[in-house]
Design an enzyme around this catalytic site. Structure first.
Site, mmCIF file in Angstrom:
data_model
loop_
_atom_site.group_PDB
_atom_site.id
_atom_site.type_symbol
_atom_site.label_atom_id
_atom_site.label_comp_id
_atom_site.label_asym_id
_atom_site.label_seq_id
_atom_site.Cartn_x
_atom_site.Cartn_y
_atom_site.Cartn_z
ATOM 1 N N ASP A 16 0.907 -0.913 -0.111
ATOM 2 C CA ASP A 16 -0.141 0.093 0.099
ATOM 3 C C ASP A 16 0.788 1.488 -0.079
ATOM 4 O O ASP A 16 0.590 2.319 0.508
ATOM 5 C CB ASP A 16 -1.013 -0.012 1.408
ATOM 6 C CG ASP A 16 -2.065 -1.166 1.242
ATOM 7 O OD1 ASP A 16 -2.183 -1.485 0.213
ATOM 8 O OD2 ASP A 16 -2.297 -1.567 2.213
ATOM 9 N N GLU A 17 2.098 1.119 -0.458
ATOM 10 C CA GLU A 17 2.882 2.311 -0.653
ATOM 11 C C GLU A 17 2.463 3.421 -1.555
ATOM 12 O O GLU A 17 2.950 4.629 -1.632
ATOM 13 C CB GLU A 17 4.266 1.862 -0.850
ATOM 14 C CG GLU A 17 4.885 1.010 -0.035
ATOM 15 C CD GLU A 17 4.866 -0.470 -0.312
ATOM 16 O OE1 GLU A 17 3.843 -0.750 -1.096
ATOM 17 O OE2 GLU A 17 5.504 -1.354 0.376
ATOM 18 N N LYS A 19 1.982 2.022 -5.068
ATOM 19 C CA LYS A 19 2.385 1.665 -6.383
ATOM 20 C C LYS A 19 1.684 2.116 -7.366
ATOM 21 O O LYS A 19 2.093 2.221 -8.526
ATOM 22 C CB LYS A 19 2.731 0.068 -6.290
ATOM 23 C CG LYS A 19 3.552 -0.257 -5.117
ATOM 24 C CD LYS A 19 3.548 -1.868 -4.963
ATOM 25 C CE LYS A 19 2.428 -2.409 -4.187
ATOM 26 N NZ LYS A 19 2.241 -2.179 -2.987
ATOM 27 N N GLY A 43 -4.608 -4.124 -3.843
ATOM 28 C CA GLY A 43 -5.434 -3.061 -4.091
ATOM 29 C C GLY A 43 -4.743 -1.798 -4.524
ATOM 30 O O GLY A 43 -4.184 -1.376 -3.659
ATOM 31 N N HIS A 44 -4.515 -1.509 -5.982
ATOM 32 C CA HIS A 44 -3.525 -0.332 -6.342
ATOM 33 C C HIS A 44 -4.537 0.834 -6.781
ATOM 34 O O HIS A 44 -5.369 0.761 -7.874
ATOM 35 C CB HIS A 44 -2.670 -1.017 -7.562
ATOM 36 C CG HIS A 44 -1.744 -1.928 -6.865
ATOM 37 N ND1 HIS A 44 -0.790 -2.484 -8.082
ATOM 38 C CD2 HIS A 44 -1.880 -2.437 -5.665
ATOM 39 C CE1 HIS A 44 -0.231 -3.330 -7.266
ATOM 40 N NE2 HIS A 44 -0.488 -3.442 -5.910
ATOM 41 N N GLN A 224 2.015 -6.072 -3.177
ATOM 42 C CA GLN A 224 2.476 -6.092 -1.550
ATOM 43 C C GLN A 224 3.795 -5.516 -1.480
ATOM 44 O O GLN A 224 3.925 -4.417 -2.092
ATOM 45 C CB GLN A 224 2.747 -7.779 -1.335
ATOM 46 C CG GLN A 224 1.330 -8.382 -1.254
ATOM 47 C CD GLN A 224 0.766 -8.800 -2.447
ATOM 48 O OE1 GLN A 224 1.426 -9.422 -3.370
ATOM 49 N NE2 GLN A 224 -0.380 -8.516 -2.866
ATOM 50 N N THR A 301 -9.993 -4.506 1.836
ATOM 51 C CA THR A 301 -10.728 -5.251 3.143
ATOM 52 C C THR A 301 -11.370 -4.114 3.810
ATOM 53 O O THR A 301 -12.153 -4.379 4.636
ATOM 54 C CB THR A 301 -9.605 -6.057 3.779
ATOM 55 O OG1 THR A 301 -8.711 -5.496 4.347
ATOM 56 C CG2 THR A 301 -9.043 -7.293 3.346
ATOM 57 N N ARG A 305 -5.564 0.455 8.880
ATOM 58 C CA ARG A 305 -4.038 -0.062 8.861
ATOM 59 C C ARG A 305 -3.351 0.414 9.975
ATOM 60 O O ARG A 305 -3.791 1.531 10.477
ATOM 61 C CB ARG A 305 -3.325 0.955 7.442
ATOM 62 C CG ARG A 305 -3.985 0.352 6.093
ATOM 63 C CD ARG A 305 -3.297 1.131 4.971
ATOM 64 N NE ARG A 305 -3.906 0.635 3.780
ATOM 65 C CZ ARG A 305 -4.077 1.291 2.601
ATOM 66 N NH1 ARG A 305 -3.819 2.714 2.781
ATOM 67 N NH2 ARG A 305 -4.657 0.816 1.711
ATOM 68 N N SER A 410 6.003 12.336 -3.558
ATOM 69 C CA SER A 410 4.466 12.505 -3.890
ATOM 70 C C SER A 410 3.885 13.431 -2.842
ATOM 71 O O SER A 410 4.093 12.885 -1.656
ATOM 72 C CB SER A 410 3.854 10.969 -4.220
ATOM 73 O OG SER A 410 2.557 11.060 -4.264
HETATM 74 P P1 GDP Z 1 -0.570 0.426 -3.524
HETATM 75 O O1 GDP Z 1 -1.255 -0.880 -3.078
HETATM 76 O O2 GDP Z 1 0.817 0.523 -3.293
HETATM 77 O O3 GDP Z 1 -0.947 0.919 -4.860
HETATM 78 O O4 GDP Z 1 -1.278 1.675 -2.649
HETATM 79 P P2 GDP Z 1 -2.875 1.978 -2.243
HETATM 80 O O5 GDP Z 1 -3.610 2.268 -3.247
HETATM 81 O O6 GDP Z 1 -3.303 0.733 -1.411
HETATM 82 O O7 GDP Z 1 -2.654 2.807 -1.037
HETATM 83 C C1 GDP Z 1 -2.173 4.003 -1.358
HETATM 84 C C2 GDP Z 1 -3.221 5.156 -0.803
HETATM 85 O O8 GDP Z 1 -2.438 6.403 -0.746
HETATM 86 C C3 GDP Z 1 -4.249 5.417 -2.042
HETATM 87 O O9 GDP Z 1 -5.434 5.446 -1.348
HETATM 88 C C4 GDP Z 1 -3.785 6.354 -2.824
HETATM 89 O O10 GDP Z 1 -4.937 7.179 -3.488
HETATM 90 C C5 GDP Z 1 -3.147 7.457 -1.781
HETATM 91 N N1 GDP Z 1 -1.943 7.947 -2.110
HETATM 92 C C6 GDP Z 1 -0.954 7.696 -3.037
HETATM 93 N N2 GDP Z 1 -0.007 8.866 -3.067
HETATM 94 C C7 GDP Z 1 -0.382 9.694 -2.032
HETATM 95 C C8 GDP Z 1 0.023 10.996 -1.763
HETATM 96 O O11 GDP Z 1 1.081 11.476 -2.068
HETATM 97 N N3 GDP Z 1 -0.501 11.593 -0.757
HETATM 98 C C9 GDP Z 1 -1.678 11.029 -0.250
HETATM 99 N N4 GDP Z 1 -2.286 11.852 0.554
HETATM 100 N N5 GDP Z 1 -2.273 9.906 -0.821
HETATM 101 C C10 GDP Z 1 -1.405 9.128 -1.520
HETATM 102 P P1 IMO Z 2 -0.782 -4.095 -2.346
HETATM 103 O O1 IMO Z 2 -0.406 -4.514 -3.694
HETATM 104 C C1 IMO Z 2 -1.125 -4.469 2.111
HETATM 105 C C2 IMO Z 2 -1.072 -8.519 3.629
HETATM 106 C C3 IMO Z 2 -2.570 -9.175 4.392
HETATM 107 C C4 IMO Z 2 -1.916 -9.852 5.470
HETATM 108 C C5 IMO Z 2 -0.984 -10.745 4.385
HETATM 109 C C6 IMO Z 2 -0.950 -12.014 3.949
HETATM 110 O O2 IMO Z 2 -2.197 -3.520 -2.210
HETATM 111 O O3 IMO Z 2 0.208 -3.447 -1.543
HETATM 112 P P2 IMO Z 2 -2.747 -12.584 1.909
HETATM 113 O O4 IMO Z 2 -4.204 -12.568 1.652
HETATM 114 O O5 IMO Z 2 -1.683 -12.488 0.846
HETATM 115 O O6 IMO Z 2 -2.634 -14.240 2.142
HETATM 116 O O7 IMO Z 2 -2.294 -12.046 3.209
HETATM 117 O O8 IMO Z 2 -0.275 -9.621 3.565
HETATM 118 N N1 IMO Z 2 -1.555 -8.228 2.420
HETATM 119 C C7 IMO Z 2 -1.186 -6.763 1.733
HETATM 120 N N2 IMO Z 2 -1.132 -5.706 2.643
HETATM 121 N N3 IMO Z 2 -1.111 -4.332 0.671
HETATM 122 C C8 IMO Z 2 -1.317 -5.473 -0.143
HETATM 123 O O9 IMO Z 2 -1.163 -5.294 -1.414
HETATM 124 C C9 IMO Z 2 -1.306 -6.566 0.592
HETATM 125 N N4 IMO Z 2 -1.480 -7.698 0.075
HETATM 126 C C10 IMO Z 2 -1.551 -8.773 1.387
HETATM 127 O O10 IMO Z 2 -2.958 -7.873 5.123
HETATM 128 O O11 IMO Z 2 -1.520 -9.330 6.540
HETATM 129 MG MG MG Z 3 -2.898 -1.487 -1.886
#
Ligand code: GDP
Ligand code: IMO
Ligand code: MG
Length: 422
Positions: A16-17, A19, A43-44, A224, A301, A305, A410
């Site tokens: 969830d960085e 990506k 979840g991207h 991940q 889910t 976090r 960002s």
């Molecule tokens: P991913 O799984 O690595 O693609 O990341 P996620 O989409 O799960 O989580 C990143 C969250 O941070 C999303 O809700 C994005 O819309 C949000 N986001 C991304 N970059 C920034 C940023 O620079 N600032 C803020 N406030 N939100 C951001």
């Molecule tokens: P993205 O690509 C954050 C975590 C789950 C759990 C562990 C194992 O959006 O960054 P799993 O269902 O893979 O067997 O769960 O890994 N997890 C994530 N946490 N971002 C994700 O993906 C994740 N995918 C799995 O919460 O702790």
């Molecule tokens: Mg994510």
């Protein structure tokens, strides 16, 4: 003609960085975007022109109409969820069938894999991993046990193969006394299988290597993060795939010498979803503030976090394991209002401070340094010249610690809120 390169964009902490946002931002510079690991546990999030999409299995390069997107052999795919995700994009006007290719070697997630995921979690009780419940672990387990079904299997005698694996799962679920009814789920799943047959099912490793021979540029999109990697993460509280740079080679069939840049992406602070050790976790009002301001609720889910300050021990470890060449710092704006900002520079274990990642981080106490906050709004900034002094100091502190430059900062979720550092 010179060979092309595969650049990798990897989450280097607990996922969830951001990506999705950066892959979408980078896509114009590439010919192909390919996912190499994970599945619908991801979840991207991508936000542009007032629209928001959350992608699970489909690569984040899909919004650029001229680019090929590939779901690689290292991925696991749930046909019913894929159908729902793809339809949402098609309904929004993005055609997929010509430019989204699916590896025949990717593994299929069956409805019974999801039941097993939940059953195993229930069995673990308080030691549960806190999985996403998408069947990831059981599917990768079947792959390693050499009984899994692959996407290419849907082309021949599929009903028979499906029945065999389902029966195997049913025996396991019965042993676990797990009750379930997958009638409706299975109907949608079969619809997903039929829909997938309309796509180009490809020998993706051949296709990708041909692109490289043609000099094309490929972006490998991680899922991940390093600390969730099956080998290098906080085992057993990890996912079941290789999320690190080595996973790019195995998950796409690409030789190491073709890897170019390795972008390591992290948030300006730390988060984790699910169980497992997390030395920097804050249980106080600061942790609550990070969660609220950062909107730290899982995209898949909806779970809270867990939040804390940036962990440089984990970051340095991930930089090493992946061979990161450039860093990308996300969600910097979330720290806008803090008077001071802490960073974890070591772990205290049995009275001794270590800076290298230990075998187990359970019980480690984070050791912090405190830096001044910048106390101003970053979200409207468009160039690094506008950065406040305290942000520059924060960046420099991280760069000095991990010895890798931060190339992108960002400052908001939108595609446009992305600042390149020169
Ligand atoms: P991913 O799984 O690595 O693609 O990341 P996620 O989409 O799960 O989580 C990143 C969250 O941070 C999303 O809700 C994005 O819309 C949000 N986001 C991304 N970059 C920034 C940023 O620079 N600032 C803020 N406030 N939100 C951001
Ligand atoms: P993205 O690509 C954050 C975590 C789950 C759990 C562990 C194992 O959006 O960054 P799993 O269902 O893979 O067997 O769960 O890994 N997890 C994530 N946490 N971002 C994700 O993906 C994740 N995918 C799995 O919460 O702790
Ligand atoms: Mg994510």
């Amino acid at each position: 003609m010179a060979y092309g390169k595969v650049d990798a964009l990897l989450g280097i902490v607990f996922g969830d960085e951001g990506k999705g946002k950066v892959v979408d931002y980078f896509t114009p510079q590439y010919d192909v975007v390919a996912r190499f690991a994970g599945g619908p546990n991801a979840g991207h999030t991508i936000i542009f022109d007032g629209k928001k999409f959350v992608l699970r299995s489909i690569p984040s390069g899909i919004f650029d109409p001229d680019k090929v997107n590939i779901i690689g052999n290292g991925c696991v795919l749930a046909p019913d969820l894929f159908l729902a995700e793809a339809k949402e994009l098609e309904d929004a006007g993005y055609s997929l069938k010509e430019r989204l290719h699916i590896s025949k070697r990717a593994q299929l997630i069956l409805p019974t894999h999801r039941c097993l995921d939940r059953a195993y979690e229930a069995l673990k009780g308080k030691d549960k991993i806190g999985t996403t419940g998408k069947g990831i672990g059981p599917t990768y387990s079947d792959k390693a046990a050499r009984v899994g079904l692959r996407v290419g299997d849907i082309l021949h005698n599929f009903d028979e193969k499906y029945a065999t694996l389902k029966a195997r799962h049913e025996r396991l679920l019965s042993d676990l006394h797990y009750e379930y009814d997958i009638t409706e789920e299975e109907r949608k799943w079969m619809e997903g299988i039929a829909y997938m047959r309309e796509f180009k099912l490809t020998d993706s490793e051949v296709e990708l290597n041909n692109y490289l021979k043609e000099g094309k540029r490929i972006l490998a999109e991680g899922a991940q993060g390093t600390m969730l990697d099956i080998d290098h993460g906080t085992y057993p509280f990890v996912s079941s795939s290789s999320t690190t740079c080595g996973g790019v080679c195995t998950g796409l069939g690409i030789a190491p010498q073709h890897i170019g840049e390795v972008f390591g992406i992290f948030k300006a602070y730390s988060t984790r979803v699910g169980s497992g050790p997390f030395p920097v976790e804050l249980f106080d009002s600061t942790g609550d503030a990070l969660r609220r301001i950062g909107n730290e609720f899982g995209a898949v889910t909806g779970r809270n976090r867990r939040c804390g300050w940036l962990d440089l021990v984990a970051l340095k470890y991930a930089v090493t394991v992946n061979g990161v060449t450039q860093l990308i710092m996300m969600k910097s704006d979330v720290l806008d209002n803090f008077d001071s900002i802490k960073v974890c520079t070591g772990y205290r274990i049995d009275g001794e401070v270590v800076a290298d990642m230990p075998f187990d981080t359970e019980g480690c106490e984070a050791v912090y340094e405190t830096l001044p906050g910048w106390k101003c709004d970053l979200t409207h900034m468009t160039s690094e010249e506008e950065f406040p002094k305290a942000l520059n100091s924060y960046i420099r502190f991280i760069e000095d610690y991990v010895q890798i430059p931060i190339r992108i900062v960002s400052v908001g979720p939108d595609r446009k809120a992305t600042i390149i550092r020169h």
